[in-house]
Structure formats: structure tokens, C-alpha cells
Design a protein around this motif. Structure first.
Motif, mmCIF file in Angstrom:
data_model
loop_
_atom_site.group_PDB
_atom_site.id
_atom_site.type_symbol
_atom_site.label_atom_id
_atom_site.label_comp_id
_atom_site.label_asym_id
_atom_site.label_seq_id
_atom_site.Cartn_x
_atom_site.Cartn_y
_atom_site.Cartn_z
ATOM 1 N N GLU A 262 38.784 18.351 38.352
ATOM 2 C CA GLU A 262 38.367 19.729 38.430
ATOM 3 C C GLU A 262 37.209 20.235 37.367
ATOM 4 N N PRO A 263 37.328 21.072 37.342
ATOM 5 C CA PRO A 263 36.464 22.084 35.767
ATOM 6 C C PRO A 263 37.702 22.356 35.706
ATOM 7 N N ALA A 264 37.253 21.891 33.939
ATOM 8 C CA ALA A 264 38.819 22.457 33.390
ATOM 9 C C ALA A 264 38.778 24.314 33.193
ATOM 10 N N GLY A 265 37.513 24.538 33.209
ATOM 11 C CA GLY A 265 37.993 26.499 33.340
ATOM 12 C C GLY A 265 38.682 26.775 34.568
ATOM 13 N N SER A 266 39.507 28.224 35.000
ATOM 14 C CA SER A 266 40.080 28.548 35.857
ATOM 15 C C SER A 266 38.983 28.894 37.042
ATOM 16 N N LEU A 267 39.375 29.218 38.032
ATOM 17 C CA LEU A 267 38.445 29.727 38.983
ATOM 18 C C LEU A 267 38.123 30.842 38.360
ATOM 19 N N ALA A 268 39.508 31.262 37.955
ATOM 20 C CA ALA A 268 39.292 33.716 36.737
ATOM 21 C C ALA A 268 38.384 33.217 36.332
ATOM 22 N N GLN A 270 35.260 31.243 35.800
ATOM 23 C CA GLN A 270 34.309 30.749 36.275
ATOM 24 C C GLN A 270 33.524 32.089 36.590
ATOM 25 N N VAL A 271 34.871 32.735 38.040
ATOM 26 C CA VAL A 271 33.579 34.400 38.540
ATOM 27 C C VAL A 271 33.871 35.432 37.298
ATOM 28 N N VAL A 272 34.593 35.547 36.643
ATOM 29 C CA VAL A 272 34.577 36.288 35.629
ATOM 30 C C VAL A 272 33.140 35.865 34.871
ATOM 31 N N SER A 326 28.188 32.990 25.461
ATOM 32 C CA SER A 326 28.998 32.070 25.388
ATOM 33 C C SER A 326 30.123 32.584 26.428
ATOM 34 N N ALA A 327 29.852 32.083 27.459
ATOM 35 C CA ALA A 327 31.285 31.051 28.732
ATOM 36 C C ALA A 327 31.537 30.787 28.392
ATOM 37 N N THR A 328 32.819 31.753 29.421
ATOM 38 C CA THR A 328 33.967 30.822 29.128
ATOM 39 C C THR A 328 34.343 28.849 29.828
ATOM 40 N N ALA A 329 34.084 28.796 30.574
ATOM 41 C CA ALA A 329 33.940 28.172 32.201
ATOM 42 C C ALA A 329 33.155 26.957 31.914
ATOM 43 N N ALA A 330 32.295 27.353 31.162
ATOM 44 C CA ALA A 330 30.565 26.467 30.943
ATOM 45 C C ALA A 330 29.489 26.925 29.631
ATOM 46 N N ASN A 331 29.071 25.491 29.459
ATOM 47 C CA ASN A 331 28.621 25.281 28.040
ATOM 48 C C ASN A 331 27.345 25.832 28.143
ATOM 49 N N ALA A 332 26.552 25.967 28.892
ATOM 50 C CA ALA A 332 25.172 26.386 29.504
ATOM 51 C C ALA A 332 24.755 26.410 30.550
ATOM 52 N N PHE A 333 23.936 27.812 30.654
ATOM 53 C CA PHE A 333 23.188 28.268 31.867
ATOM 54 C C PHE A 333 21.624 27.768 32.130
#
Length: 366
Positions: A262-268, A270-272, A326-333
Motif C-alpha cells: 500500500e502507499p506509504a503515505g496515508s490517505l489523508a 494523498q488527499v491534502v 513537495s508533496a507528502t505522499a508522492a515524490n513527483a507529479f
């Protein structure tokens, strides 16, 4: 900021909650979907009831808190931001109804849902409007397939069976085949489940049992526990082969031989991340018009100046025209706001069902 009470309509199994941050506008009067009316309406599709509601509720609370920072920045001039939360679970009919409810609330952007199986249906439904920006939470299965092929190879497996859900990207098997063949391995079984994933899985399990694989990857299944049970009943489950479950792991029982991904970052988180990106793009565009906002997504994720919060990013955006959030749940977009290089936690278990820290590790999509 105004909080409107939650409402559940009779006979409906979805929940709508709205939260508005009015910045420079005294009234919260929505316009037609996709119109530039001074109000950026961001809808979320989250599990707010049922077995998986805990992370969904945490995500809802997190974005509600984030909207306070957005309101405090007061840099939207005459644009206000309004959040609309809709409850989604695994039922396809309820999902469609939730999306329709968001559309009825004149959304400009939709964040979610969290799972692959729902993403495709939501994307098609929103595409019919021709105006709404869709920022999904689940990463593409193509990226996950590359990541998982590398992960199983790193674990020493070269003989693999792949099981995909009905909505999983059709190129997953091709990606596994290519990655494995480059490293002396083979995809021995490629099984796609039916559209409903109901009933028994006897033919599919028999196909896997007949292939001498050492590992099985379940990618994008709506209810992976049922398939794990079917594998175990046939003698080819986690007790005899390593079974990797990617996505929808919340209902899967910890078992030695299982690897939950599962993604290491929480669902919260990701949404934020998506909320900040959409809000910054609207600020860069100077409007809530979805097509104009969409054109500015790259300016807030692919710039040269890094920033980590809405307020700081907005300050840098005004000075430099572009930023790299600089997102919390992804390193790039990607330039259209889709996550890439997402860190995932691959979790292994001890015989007593506890996390095996030695075998648990972080892997990253590509």
C-alpha cells in the motif's frame, strides 16, 4: 469559513458534506458545473462509512483543516474555495450516485476515489461533463506493475503468476512479461477476473495451480481476501507460495507468506496533496475555470522552486510564476497533476501475524 451540516437523502447510501472558505466573497452561490463563477468547488470521493471508513474520515478531517490554511492565505482575491465530500464504497451503483451528487454540486475538481477499480468508472463519468478536472488518488496500474515486477525479482522470484481485477490496466501483463524476461524470468500465468469478481474462482485458481510459479501477484482486486482464501483452499496460497497483494489490503488477514503493498503515505496525505495542487493551480490561473486551472497544474508541480506548504508555495508562485510543490505522499507529479515515484510499504508477516520488520521495506513506483 462556513460549515454546512451533513445530509443523507432518504433511500441514498452516500453522504454529502460541504465546507467553504470564502476569500473576498461574502456569498457562497454556486454556478453551473465547469463555469468560472468565482468559486472553486473541489469534491472528494472517500470511504466515510463501512469497514474502510477510518482512513476516509481521517482524510476528510485533514482536508477540512487544510482549507483553513488556504483561507488564511487570502491570496485568491475574489475566488473562494468550497469542499464537497461524498461517501464511496465498493458498490458501483453507489459510486455512480456519489459522482452524480458531486456534479450536482457544480464541482470543478474531483479528488479520488482511492482504488483502481473505481478510478476508471469515475473518470468516464466525469469526462462526460467535459469540464471537471479529475485528480485520482490511486496511481496507474502500469506504474505499479513495473514496481511490483522489480520487487518480486528483488525477492528472488523469477517464475510468477499474475491476477488482475477487471478494471486493471490491460498492459500490466505485458509489463511483467518484459521485466521478467529481461532478468531471466517468466510470467507463467496471467489471470483476469470477471467484471463482478463474484462466485467461486475454480477455473482461475486451477490455472494458477497448474503453473509452477513461486510467487503470485494480486493487482487491483476489489476483494483480494476472497481470492487469497481460494488459493489457500487449493493448496497454492501464502503457505506454499509468496502472495503479493497490491491495493485494497485493509481487509486482508496478516499471514506468513503474504506481502501487502500500500502507499506509504496515508490517505489523508494523498488527499491534502491533491487539494493543495488544485488550489495553487487556481491561484496561478486567477480563476476557477477548470480548463484554465488544468493548464496551470504543471506550473505548480514542475517548476524549479521547491515549496512544501500552500502558504509558502503561494508566496513563491507570486514571485517566480512556477513552483515545484513537495508533496507528502508522492515524490513527483506529471504535468497534469498525476502522482509518480510514489513510495509504497511492502509489509511481510511473522508466523504469529506480526509485522516482520526484517522483510518489510519501502519500494517506489516508476
Amino acid at each position: 469559513m462556513r460549515l454546512y451540516p451533513a445530509s443523507v437523502s432518504a433511500g441514498r447510501a452516500w453522504l454529502i458534506l460541504t465546507l467553504a472558505a470564502c476569500l473576498g466573497v461574502s456569498a457562497c452561490s454556486p454556478g453551473p458545473v465547469g463555469d468560472a463563477d468565482g468559486e472553486l468547488v473541489i469534491g472528494t470521493l472517500l470511504p466515510l462509512t463501512g469497514d474502510s471508513s477510518e482512513p476516509g474520515l481521517a482524510a476528510r478531517d485533514a482536508v477540512n483543516a487544510q482549507i483553513v490554511e488556504i483561507a488564511a492565505a487570502t491570496e485568491f482575491d475574489d475566488t473562494q474555495v468550497r469542499l464537497v465530500h461524498a461517501d464511496v464504497r465498493t458498490d458501483g451503483k453507489l459510486l455512480a450516485a456519489a459522482v452524480e451528487e458531486l456534479i450536482a454540486n457544480n464541482v470543478d475538481v474531483v479528488i479520488g476515489p482511492p482504488t483502481h477499480g473505481q478510478n476508471s468508472a469515475v473518470g468516464q463519468q466525469l469526462a462526460a461533463t467535459g469540464t471537471v478536472i479529475h485528480l485520482p488518488l490511486a496511481e496507474s496500474t502500469s506504474s505499479q506493475a513495473r514496481m511490483m515486477a522489480d520487487a518480486v525479482l528483488a525477492d528472488g522470484h523469477t517464475a510468477l503468476a499474475l491476477v488482475t481485477g477487471s478494471s486493471t490496466a490491460t498492459d500490466a501483463a505485458a509489463i511483467f512479461t518484459e521485466r521478467l524476461s529481461e532478468n531471466g524470468g517468466s510470467l507463467l500465468a496471467d489471470v483476469e477476473l470477471g467484471t463482478t469478481e463474484e462466485g467461486r474462482f475454480d477455473p482461475e485458481v486451477a490455472q494458477i495451480a497448474a503453473a509452477p510459479s513461486t510467487a503470485i501477484v494480486l493487482l487491483g482486486l476489489a476483494d483480494p481476501q476472497r481470492f487469497v482464501d481460494a488459493l489457500t483452499e487449493a493448496g497454492v496460497g501464502p503457505g506454499t507460495r509468496t502472495v503479493y497483494v497490491v491495493g485494497n489490503t485493509h481487509s486482508v488477514s496478516p499471514t506468513p507468506g503474504l506481502r501487502l503493498v500500500e502507499p506509504a503515505g496515508s490517505l489523508a496525505d494523498q488527499v491534502v496533496d491533491r487539494l493543495v495542487i488544485a488550489s495553487l493551480a487556481s491561484a496561478a490561473a486567477g480563476t476557477d475555470d477548470p480548463s484554465t486551472v488544468a493548464a496551470q497544474l504543471s506550473s505548480v508541480v514542475a517548476g524549479e522552486t521547491a515549496c512544501a506548504s500552500f502558504a509558502n508555495c503561494l508566496k513563491e508562485l507570486r514571485e517566480n510564476q512556477t513552483v515545484a510543490f513537495s508533496a507528502t505522499a508522492a515524490n513527483a507529479f506529471t504535468s497534469d497533476g498525476q502522482p509518480t515515484q510514489v513510495p509504497y510499504r511492502l509489509v511481510a508477516f511473522t508466523p504469529d501475524g506480526q509485522v516482520n520488520e526484517e522483510l518489510t521495506r519501502i519500494i517506489t513506483s516508476s
